[in-house]
Write a protein that holds these residues in place. Sequence first.
Motif, PDB file in Angstrom:
ATOM      1  N   VAL A   1       0.676  -1.930  -0.155  1.00 35.49           N
ATOM      2  CA  VAL A   1       0.037   0.451   0.150  1.00 35.49           C
ATOM      3  C   VAL A   1       0.739   1.678   0.093  1.00 35.49           C
ATOM      4  CG1 VAL A   1      -1.811  -0.822   1.610  1.00 35.49           C
ATOM      5  CG2 VAL A   1      -0.429   0.240   2.471  1.00 35.49           C
ATOM      6  N   LEU A   2       2.056   1.007   0.509  1.00 35.76           N
ATOM      7  CA  LEU A   2       2.837   2.576  -0.146  1.00 35.76           C
ATOM      8  C   LEU A   2       3.820   2.655  -1.468  1.00 35.76           C
ATOM      9  CD1 LEU A   2       5.600   1.682   2.746  1.00 35.76           C
ATOM     10  CD2 LEU A   2       3.754   3.782   2.360  1.00 35.76           C
ATOM     11  N   LYS A   3       3.268   3.676  -1.622  1.00 31.40           N
ATOM     12  CA  LYS A   3       4.023   4.493  -3.395  1.00 31.40           C
ATOM     13  C   LYS A   3       5.282   3.857  -3.569  1.00 31.40           C
ATOM     14  CE  LYS A   3       1.062   8.043  -2.978  1.00 31.40           C
ATOM     15  NZ  LYS A   3       1.094  10.039  -2.964  1.00 31.40           N
ATOM     16  N   PRO A   4       5.846   3.984  -4.543  1.00 35.66           N
ATOM     17  CA  PRO A   4       7.941   3.634  -4.350  1.00 35.66           C
ATOM     18  C   PRO A   4       8.366   4.329  -3.836  1.00 35.66           C
ATOM     19  CG  PRO A   4       6.424   2.545  -6.972  1.00 35.66           C
ATOM     20  CD  PRO A   4       5.694   3.691  -5.641  1.00 35.66           C
ATOM     21  N   GLY A   5       9.510   4.147  -3.214  1.00 37.15           N
ATOM     22  CA  GLY A   5      10.123   5.034  -2.766  1.00 37.15           C
ATOM     23  C   GLY A   5       9.152   5.373  -1.529  1.00 37.15           C
ATOM     24  N   GLY A   6       8.334   5.142  -1.089  1.00 33.02           N
ATOM     25  CA  GLY A   6       7.458   5.186   0.556  1.00 33.02           C
ATOM     26  C   GLY A   6       7.889   4.792   1.533  1.00 33.02           C
ATOM     27  N   ARG A   7       7.605   5.399   3.039  1.00 31.84           N
ATOM     28  CA  ARG A   7       8.629   4.931   4.705  1.00 31.84           C
ATOM     29  C   ARG A   7       7.109   4.444   5.111  1.00 31.84           C
ATOM     30  NH1 ARG A   7      13.914   8.090   4.106  1.00 31.84           N
ATOM     31  NH2 ARG A   7      13.353   9.920   3.062  1.00 31.84           N
TER      32      ARG A   7
ATOM     33  N   VAL B   1      16.720  -0.426   5.975  1.00 27.55           N
ATOM     34  CA  VAL B   1      16.454  -0.471   7.391  1.00 27.55           C
ATOM     35  C   VAL B   1      17.407  -0.515   7.991  1.00 27.55           C
ATOM     36  CG1 VAL B   1      14.978  -2.764   8.563  1.00 27.55           C
ATOM     37  CG2 VAL B   1      15.101  -2.479   6.519  1.00 27.55           C
ATOM     38  N   ALA B   2      17.358   1.165   8.918  1.00 23.58           N
ATOM     39  CA  ALA B   2      18.018   1.484   9.982  1.00 23.58           C
ATOM     40  C   ALA B   2      17.084   1.355  11.292  1.00 23.58           C
ATOM     41  CB  ALA B   2      17.650   3.144   9.980  1.00 23.58           C
ATOM     42  N   ILE B   3      17.766   1.109  12.280  1.00 21.35           N
ATOM     43  CA  ILE B   3      17.221   1.217  13.490  1.00 21.35           C
ATOM     44  C   ILE B   3      17.640   1.372  14.419  1.00 21.35           C
ATOM     45  CG2 ILE B   3      15.964  -1.211  15.045  1.00 21.35           C
ATOM     46  CD1 ILE B   3      15.952  -3.415  12.660  1.00 21.35           C
ATOM     47  N   GLU B   4      17.190   1.857  16.129  1.00 21.18           N
ATOM     48  CA  GLU B   4      17.392   2.373  16.370  1.00 21.18           C
ATOM     49  C   GLU B   4      16.922   2.284  17.460  1.00 21.18           C
ATOM     50  OE1 GLU B   4      17.975   7.539  17.739  1.00 21.18           O
ATOM     51  OE2 GLU B   4      17.545   6.714  16.162  1.00 21.18           O
ATOM     52  N   THR B   5      17.716   2.203  18.796  1.00 19.82           N
ATOM     53  CA  THR B   5      17.581   1.745  20.289  1.00 19.82           C
ATOM     54  C   THR B   5      17.519   3.094  21.008  1.00 19.82           C
ATOM     55  OG1 THR B   5      18.040  -0.594  20.132  1.00 19.82           O
ATOM     56  CG2 THR B   5      17.273   0.193  22.081  1.00 19.82           C
TER      57      THR B   5
ATOM     58  N   VAL C   1      13.393   1.307  17.538  1.00 21.33           N
ATOM     59  CA  VAL C   1      12.592   2.898  16.298  1.00 21.33           C
ATOM     60  C   VAL C   1      13.429   2.385  15.130  1.00 21.33           C
ATOM     61  CG1 VAL C   1      12.203   5.586  15.821  1.00 21.33           C
ATOM     62  CG2 VAL C   1      12.180   4.278  17.684  1.00 21.33           C
ATOM     63  N   ILE C   2      12.371   1.457  13.946  1.00 23.10           N
ATOM     64  CA  ILE C   2      12.866   1.168  12.388  1.00 23.10           C
ATOM     65  C   ILE C   2      12.054   2.279  11.972  1.00 23.10           C
ATOM     66  CG2 ILE C   2      12.597  -0.932  11.587  1.00 23.10           C
ATOM     67  CD1 ILE C   2      11.807  -1.314  14.831  1.00 23.10           C
ATOM     68  N   LYS C   3      13.299   2.698  10.847  1.00 20.83           N
ATOM     69  CA  LYS C   3      12.751   3.337  10.049  1.00 20.83           C
ATOM     70  C   LYS C   3      13.143   2.544   7.925  1.00 20.83           C
ATOM     71  CE  LYS C   3      14.580   7.224  11.431  1.00 20.83           C
ATOM     72  NZ  LYS C   3      15.618   8.223  11.000  1.00 20.83           N
ATOM     73  N   ALA C   4      12.443   2.019   7.655  1.00 17.18           N
ATOM     74  CA  ALA C   4      12.848   1.332   6.423  1.00 17.18           C
ATOM     75  C   ALA C   4      11.923   2.382   5.070  1.00 17.18           C
ATOM     76  CB  ALA C   4      12.005  -0.083   5.612  1.00 17.18           C
ATOM     77  N   ASN C   5      12.021   2.128   4.001  1.00 18.28           N
ATOM     78  CA  ASN C   5      11.755   2.241   2.113  1.00 18.28           C
ATOM     79  C   ASN C   5      11.128   1.469   1.711  1.00 18.28           C
ATOM     80  OD1 ASN C   5      12.752   5.144   3.432  1.00 18.28           O
ATOM     81  ND2 ASN C   5      14.606   4.802   1.715  1.00 18.28           N
ATOM     82  N   ALA C   6      10.250   1.059   1.076  1.00 18.22           N
ATOM     83  CA  ALA C   6       9.407   0.387   0.259  1.00 18.22           C
ATOM     84  C   ALA C   6       9.958   0.449  -1.220  1.00 18.22           C
ATOM     85  CB  ALA C   6       7.745   0.944   0.088  1.00 18.22           C
TER      86      ALA C   6
END
Length: 269
Positions: free
Chosen positions: A133-139, A198-202, A264-269
Amino acid sequence: MLEADKVFAGSVPENYDRYMVPLIFDFYANDIAQQAASFSPKAVLEIAAGTGVVTRALAPKLAADAAYVVTDLNPAMLDYAASRQPPDSRIQWKQADAMALPFDDAAFDLACCQFGAMFFPDRTSGYREVKRVLKPGGRFLFNVWDRIEENVFAQDVLDALGEIFPDDPPRFITRTPHGYFDTGLIRSQLEEAGFSDVAIETKAEQSRAPLARIVATAFCQGTPIRNEIEARGGNLEAITDRVAATIAERRGSGEISAKMQAHVIKANA
């Protein structure tokens, strides 16, 4: 995870919002809202919104022309969240299962989820749905609790319940909220689902309460632990008192604080 772990009904949503949110969720909700807003998204999906703590923090930060769809599997939680939110024409409230999101492909440029991924019965499949459901490059921005040993009040509650029910201790805390903390596993499942960068910060913070009884009430009456206590024939108020006594012995009888920690996790579609 058991099916009962997803049951937030009766007075649980109100107690969750009244006690659990200020105890452990506010800090991370504000953090995720600030990070989400920094992407200047125009189409936002929130998954597993609970009683709306992220929604209340994020909505004021979004542009006037943004569209914000707020979802949860549990109608009682979603209804409570909507009741707490000031009128906002940008927000659409929708009951939805994260495993089968009722939205078109590439409909959103940001998806966020506060402490909800632990409840996905199949995390990789759930992440694939988010990516769809995310656009290409969506977060995709979400968080999960670290191991219970890094979350002191949760450990205190677990220990107290283990003493009260030695033959069949409630396991909701370790089974679900604190059962998905392996950052290597999280990264691999996101990548398997098609996410990149994928970036993960504790992040560690202090959880605070005016009294030990507030902590005990938050966990025992504002989460599915209540279902476990009642299923074992326990008197809810009496058990809450006993848990509070254990916490007070360890942390003090007045205002108390203890470490909490999440990824806390961030990733790109």
